[in-house]
Motif scaffolding. Structure first.
Motif, PDB file in Angstrom:
ATOM      1  N   ALA A  70       0.821  -1.217   0.000  1.00 48.68           N
ATOM      2  CA  ALA A  70       0.000   0.000   0.000  1.00 48.68           C
ATOM      3  C   ALA A  70       0.850   1.261   0.000  1.00 48.68           C
ATOM      4  O   ALA A  70       0.536   2.243  -0.703  1.00 48.68           O
ATOM      5  CB  ALA A  70      -0.931   0.000   1.211  1.00 48.68           C
TER       6      ALA A  70
ATOM      7  N   ALA B 198      -9.484   1.944   0.890  1.00 50.27           N
ATOM      8  CA  ALA B 198      -9.191   1.496  -0.471  1.00 50.27           C
ATOM      9  C   ALA B 198     -10.450   1.513  -1.336  1.00 50.27           C
ATOM     10  O   ALA B 198     -10.421   1.952  -2.497  1.00 50.27           O
ATOM     11  CB  ALA B 198      -8.584   0.095  -0.438  1.00 50.27           C
TER      12      ALA B 198
ATOM     13  N   PHE C  58     -11.717   4.714  -3.134  1.00 50.46           N
ATOM     14  CA  PHE C  58     -11.170   5.152  -4.417  1.00 50.46           C
ATOM     15  C   PHE C  58     -12.206   5.040  -5.541  1.00 50.46           C
ATOM     16  O   PHE C  58     -12.074   5.699  -6.580  1.00 50.46           O
ATOM     17  CB  PHE C  58      -9.932   4.328  -4.779  1.00 50.46           C
ATOM     18  CG  PHE C  58      -8.642   4.978  -4.380  1.00 50.46           C
ATOM     19  CD1 PHE C  58      -7.789   5.501  -5.333  1.00 50.46           C
ATOM     20  CD2 PHE C  58      -8.286   5.091  -3.041  1.00 50.46           C
ATOM     21  CE1 PHE C  58      -6.602   6.118  -4.974  1.00 50.46           C
ATOM     22  CE2 PHE C  58      -7.105   5.700  -2.663  1.00 50.46           C
ATOM     23  CZ  PHE C  58      -6.256   6.222  -3.635  1.00 50.46           C
TER      24      PHE C  58
ATOM     25  N   LEU D 116      -7.033   8.249   0.992  1.00 46.59           N
ATOM     26  CA  LEU D 116      -5.674   7.965   1.453  1.00 46.59           C
ATOM     27  C   LEU D 116      -5.518   8.269   2.943  1.00 46.59           C
ATOM     28  O   LEU D 116      -4.760   7.592   3.642  1.00 46.59           O
ATOM     29  CB  LEU D 116      -4.664   8.773   0.634  1.00 46.59           C
ATOM     30  CG  LEU D 116      -4.477   8.303  -0.814  1.00 46.59           C
ATOM     31  CD1 LEU D 116      -3.669   9.328  -1.606  1.00 46.59           C
ATOM     32  CD2 LEU D 116      -3.801   6.935  -0.863  1.00 46.59           C
TER      33      LEU D 116
ATOM     34  N   ILE E 188      -6.911   5.251   4.691  1.00 47.10           N
ATOM     35  CA  ILE E 188      -5.927   4.165   4.583  1.00 47.10           C
ATOM     36  C   ILE E 188      -4.772   4.416   5.542  1.00 47.10           C
ATOM     37  O   ILE E 188      -4.307   3.492   6.226  1.00 47.10           O
ATOM     38  CB  ILE E 188      -5.402   4.052   3.136  1.00 47.10           C
ATOM     39  CG1 ILE E 188      -6.504   3.547   2.215  1.00 47.10           C
ATOM     40  CG2 ILE E 188      -4.191   3.112   3.070  1.00 47.10           C
ATOM     41  CD1 ILE E 188      -6.127   3.531   0.744  1.00 47.10           C
TER      42      ILE E 188
ATOM     43  N   VAL F  47       0.631  -1.985  -9.856  1.00 47.07           N
ATOM     44  CA  VAL F  47      -0.249  -0.836 -10.078  1.00 47.07           C
ATOM     45  C   VAL F  47       0.323   0.098 -11.139  1.00 47.07           C
ATOM     46  O   VAL F  47      -0.405   0.595 -12.004  1.00 47.07           O
ATOM     47  CB  VAL F  47      -0.490  -0.073  -8.753  1.00 47.07           C
ATOM     48  CG1 VAL F  47      -1.367   1.147  -8.990  1.00 47.07           C
ATOM     49  CG2 VAL F  47      -1.145  -1.003  -7.738  1.00 47.07           C
TER      50      VAL F  47
ATOM     51  N   TYR G 253      -7.244  -0.505  -6.447  1.00 47.09           N
ATOM     52  CA  TYR G 253      -7.565  -0.201  -5.051  1.00 47.09           C
ATOM     53  C   TYR G 253      -8.806  -0.959  -4.575  1.00 47.09           C
ATOM     54  O   TYR G 253      -8.885  -1.377  -3.411  1.00 47.09           O
ATOM     55  CB  TYR G 253      -7.739   1.308  -4.854  1.00 47.09           C
ATOM     56  CG  TYR G 253      -6.457   1.988  -4.429  1.00 47.09           C
ATOM     57  CD1 TYR G 253      -6.081   2.046  -3.086  1.00 47.09           C
ATOM     58  CD2 TYR G 253      -5.603   2.549  -5.359  1.00 47.09           C
ATOM     59  CE1 TYR G 253      -4.912   2.648  -2.684  1.00 47.09           C
ATOM     60  CE2 TYR G 253      -4.411   3.160  -4.974  1.00 47.09           C
ATOM     61  CZ  TYR G 253      -4.073   3.204  -3.628  1.00 47.09           C
ATOM     62  OH  TYR G 253      -2.896   3.796  -3.249  1.00 47.09           O
ATOM     63  N   SER G 254      -9.799  -1.136  -5.447  1.00 51.24           N
ATOM     64  CA  SER G 254     -10.993  -1.869  -5.036  1.00 51.24           C
ATOM     65  C   SER G 254     -10.668  -3.342  -4.794  1.00 51.24           C
ATOM     66  O   SER G 254     -11.176  -3.948  -3.844  1.00 51.24           O
ATOM     67  CB  SER G 254     -12.103  -1.723  -6.084  1.00 51.24           C
ATOM     68  OG  SER G 254     -11.674  -2.179  -7.356  1.00 51.24           O
TER      69      SER G 254
END
Length: 411
Positions: free
Chosen positions: A29, A93, A96, A112, A115, A161, A178-179
């Motif tokens: 992350a 997450a 997003f 963020l 998170i 990513v 992110y999902s």
């Protein structure tokens, strides 16, 4: 002949494996943030200084959430702390998805922040727990081993990513990775609600039970210790250097035409962060035979030289200097952490919470480095991590000289 202490306690192998999996998750992350900088600069047409709000928002969450996390873990235990952290992480997450639908940088920053709150709780729980699952003499080596899986997450985060966002026409949706991550994290949270982790009780050196020691008393004991105060400062400075270099790595290597952004993503993952992970494993092995304080001091010298070489902008030497930083900074966080909490006893969980505020240094360092890059150059901006590494060097030298030997007794 005296038997060498084991790295992991016989009864703690399964808990150590479970906790170590969390190191991988937050490494993944946190590493993605370094890709988001470049992605949002282009997809949302924002400046490099503006994009550093990504790190600032995440690590401000660490500073705000770490102490409440320490209080929660002190009251309810490590396992419930892990579950709480995973819930924050997973929900952030998934946030997003609306951020991507609205195309709003503000919504992304809010996600963020959530998170960051989750990661703060996770790290506050997992770092001291991993350090304590065995003989105190091997705590630094054990924590370095666990943190090696953090390095593995750091390797895979940017390439997975970044490969998605920067491939083809560069129109990849940031909501998709992110999902997926959010669903996985929430599934892991469910697993941790079903498992039992042994709760380690920390008796202080004067015999005070942690359950009978108030939060206020713990804080006063900690901040009365020179070992603890200096350790927090050293860890803060380490975060200034490590996070700011990671955050602007892609900018640095692409600005002078060294490589394109897709190549930079792969080099960051498998080159820089791969080197970082290997160095942690090697460092963990070395510290079975060499004092952690000595290893830390030598590594600090090398990082000062590496960052200084980048700042001087002297061609291939500067590029070697950049990777020198990754190789020799690798053991710094777990080693400083283990040295600082040794002897904290009944105040260990609260001590961990203060230490986990230090990623705020990443927000400070990244913002300062981004500003300096804007008014001078990317290479000159490496003065920021060079100075920060100097502070770690001073701490390592003090620890090696035994300056903190008497302090631990006061905790």
């Amino acid at each position: 002949m005296q038997q060498k202490p084991s790295l992991i306690g016989r009864n703690y192998l399964l808990p150590f494996i479970l906790i170590t999996s969390l190191f991988f998750m937050w490494g993944f992350a946190r590493a993605i943030l370094d890709v988001l900088n470049k992605h949002f600069q282009e997809s949302l047409d924002i400046s490099i200084v503006h994009s550093t709000m990504i790190q600032a928002t995440t690590y401000v969450a660490y500073a705000l959430m770490a102490l409440p996390a320490g209080i929660f873990i002190t009251r309810y235990g490590y396992r419930k702390g892990v579950v709480l952290g995973l819930l924050f992480f997973g929900l952030g997450a998934l946030a997003f998805i609306p951020g991507d639908m609205l195309g709003s940088f503000g919504v992304f920053l809010a996600a963020l922040f959530i998170i960051g709150c989750g990661l703060a709780v996770l790290e506050t729980a997992a770092n001291p727990y991993a350090a304590e699952l065995g003989d105190p003499a091997t705590a630094a080596s054990r924590l370095n081993l666990a943190q090696s899986f953090n390095g593995l997450g750091c390797i895979l985060g940017p390439v997975v990513v970044g490969g998605f966002l920067f491939s083809g026409d560069g129109e990849g949706s940031v909501a998709l990775p992110y999902s997926i991550m959010g669903v996985v994290v929430l599934a892991v949270a469910l697993v941790f609600t079903r498992v039992k982790l042994p709760e380690i009780k920390n008796a202080s050196n004067d015999g005070v039970d942690e359950e009978n020691l108030s939060v206020g008393a713990s804080i006063r004991r900690l901040w009365g210790s020179n070992r603890f105060r200096t350790g927090v400062l050293a860890l803060f400075c380490y975060e200034v250097a490590e996070i700011s270099i990671n955050s602007l790595f892609i900018n640095y290597v692409t600005d002078d035409g060294w490589m394109d952004k897709m190549t930079a993503t792969w080099v960051l993952s498998f080159g820089a962060l791969g080197l970082f992970m290997v160095a942690r494993v090697v460092g963990s092995s070395i510290m079975k035979y060499v004092k952690a304080e000595k290893v830390l001091t030598v590594c600090a010298v090398m990082t000062v030289l590496g960052a200084g070489a980048v700042a001087l902008n002297i061609g291939i030497v500067s590029r070697i200097g950049l990777f020198t930083c990754y190789a020799f900074e690798a053991i710094m966080f777990p080693t400083i952490f283990a040295i600082t909490i040794s002897g904290c006893g009944s105040s260990t969980k609260i001590a961990s919470s203060f230490l986990m505020m230090t990623p705020l240094g990443g927000a400070v360092g990244t913002s300062l480095m981004g500003w300096l890059a804007g008014v001078t150059s990317m290479s000159t901006a490496f003065v920021v991590p060079a100075v920060a590494y100097c502070a770690v060097l001073v701490y390592g030298a003090m620890a090696l000289a035994g300056k903190f030997s008497k302090t631990s007794k006061k905790l």
